[in-house]
Design a protein around this motif. Structure first.
Motif, mmCIF file in Angstrom:
data_model
loop_
_atom_site.group_PDB
_atom_site.id
_atom_site.type_symbol
_atom_site.label_atom_id
_atom_site.label_comp_id
_atom_site.label_asym_id
_atom_site.label_seq_id
_atom_site.Cartn_x
_atom_site.Cartn_y
_atom_site.Cartn_z
ATOM 1 N N LYS A 195 21.523 -165.202 52.587
ATOM 2 C CA LYS A 195 22.280 -163.962 52.472
ATOM 3 C C LYS A 195 21.623 -162.884 53.318
ATOM 4 O O LYS A 195 20.417 -162.639 53.209
ATOM 5 C CB LYS A 195 22.343 -163.500 51.013
ATOM 6 N N VAL A 196 22.398 -162.252 54.169
ATOM 7 C CA VAL A 196 21.899 -161.179 55.021
ATOM 8 C C VAL A 196 21.790 -159.896 54.192
ATOM 9 O O VAL A 196 22.740 -159.499 53.503
ATOM 10 C CB VAL A 196 22.828 -160.957 56.227
ATOM 11 N N THR A 197 20.632 -159.245 54.252
ATOM 12 C CA THR A 197 20.382 -158.025 53.488
ATOM 13 C C THR A 197 19.980 -156.898 54.435
ATOM 14 O O THR A 197 19.880 -157.079 55.651
ATOM 15 C CB THR A 197 19.260 -158.255 52.461
ATOM 16 N N TRP A 244 25.928 -162.193 59.188
ATOM 17 C CA TRP A 244 26.628 -161.539 58.070
ATOM 18 C C TRP A 244 28.131 -161.731 58.192
ATOM 19 O O TRP A 244 28.817 -162.041 57.210
ATOM 20 C CB TRP A 244 26.290 -160.051 58.040
ATOM 21 N N GLU A 245 28.671 -161.545 59.398
ATOM 22 C CA GLU A 245 30.103 -161.743 59.622
ATOM 23 C C GLU A 245 30.510 -163.169 59.270
ATOM 24 O O GLU A 245 31.537 -163.401 58.620
ATOM 25 C CB GLU A 245 30.439 -161.446 61.089
ATOM 26 N N ARG A 246 29.705 -164.128 59.681
ATOM 27 C CA ARG A 246 30.001 -165.528 59.395
ATOM 28 C C ARG A 246 29.986 -165.787 57.887
ATOM 29 O O ARG A 246 30.887 -166.449 57.353
ATOM 30 C CB ARG A 246 28.979 -166.425 60.087
ATOM 31 N N GLN A 247 28.977 -165.263 57.201
ATOM 32 C CA GLN A 247 28.879 -165.470 55.757
ATOM 33 C C GLN A 247 30.033 -164.820 55.008
ATOM 34 O O GLN A 247 30.570 -165.392 54.046
ATOM 35 C CB GLN A 247 27.536 -164.936 55.254
ATOM 36 N N GLU A 248 30.447 -163.629 55.456
ATOM 37 C CA GLU A 248 31.586 -162.953 54.828
ATOM 38 C C GLU A 248 32.871 -163.754 55.017
ATOM 39 O O GLU A 248 33.676 -163.891 54.088
ATOM 40 C CB GLU A 248 31.756 -161.549 55.427
#
Length: 255
Positions: A195-197, A244-248
């Protein structure tokens, strides 16, 4: 008897660089250009200059080189990027080594880096080295999408002379590579970052700038050093922003 050497040059749209890359490689027993289906005249120029040219679909840098290495005709291989040059002193050092390699399985070479025509002495680039010369059957690149290094089966020797590296000649050239490299780096980071924080998006870019500009003396390279360190920090930010974009996107698709 000297071991024979193939110089392997991976290319994609390198018509502005390929001539000089081949010229500085004339001393090798074979020059092998592995092209990723360039849309410019790169393969034609290479063939006209006497290089052996193969074309292979590009997946990532490591996969391309791992496919290309077994295609070399000689026992030893040197991987040379199209924007790198082999000075005569380095050529002579490699040739002398090949007279009697002993049990050494790889040569690590420091690079003399230039940015938009200016030599960069600091910014962390003073420690830039690459393992580039190795036996064809004893070296393989790590399976990474970007900045993969080769792993060899045996001892490694560090050479005294440096490889000339002309990193970027313009911001247009830089930004084209910048977009690709940060996308590939995000793919690599996805394997270890769940997870990007805010730590990834703010603290890590800030630390990259601080480390390269202050701890690695980037300020001594003047305005060029400031630009390089700012770009390095932004590359870290954009890498994690793309992740982050990919994870979203993946999270939305699971709903």
């Amino acid at each position: 008897m000297r071991k024979k050497l193939t110089i392997l040059i991976p290319t994609y749209n390198e018509e502005r660089n390929i001539r000089e890359a081949i010229e500085c490689s004339r001393w090798a027993d074979e020059i092998l250009v592995v092209d990723s289906f360039s849309t410019d005249a790169t393969p034609q120029i290479a063939a006209e200059m006497g290089a052996r040219v193969l074309q292979h679909e590009y997946v990532n840098s490591a996969a391309q080189k791992n496919w290309a290495i077994p295609q070399a005709s000689c026992e030893w291989v040197m991987v040379l990027d199209a924007d790198e040059r082999i000075p005569p002193a380095l050529r002579d050092e490699i040739l002398a080594f090949l007279e009697n390699p002993g049990d050494v399985a790889g040569l690590r070479i420091y690079r003399d880096n230039h940015f938009m025509g200016r030599r960069i002495r600091y910014c962390g680039w003073q420690d830039d080295s690459v393992l580039r010369v190795f036996p064809r059957d004893r070296g393989r690149y790590l399976e990474r999408e970007v900045h993969a290094d080769v792993v060899v089966d045996g001892p490694v020797k560090v050479l005294r002379n440096k490889l000339y590296h002309n990193t970027f000649e313009s911001f247009d050239q830089y930004m084209r590579k910048f977009d690709r490299y940060t996308t590939w780096a995000a793919g690599d980071r996805a394997k270890s970052t769940r997870k990007v924080t805010a730590v990834h998006l703010f603290l890590r870019p800030a630390w990259r700038f601080f480390r390269q500009y202050f701890l690695r003396f980037g300020f001594l390279d003047g305005r060029a050093g400031l630009i390089i360190c700012m770009l390095a920090a932004f590359s870290v930010f954009l890498k994690y922003a793309k992740l982050w974009e990919r994870q979203e996107r993946e999270q939305r698709e699971r709903k």
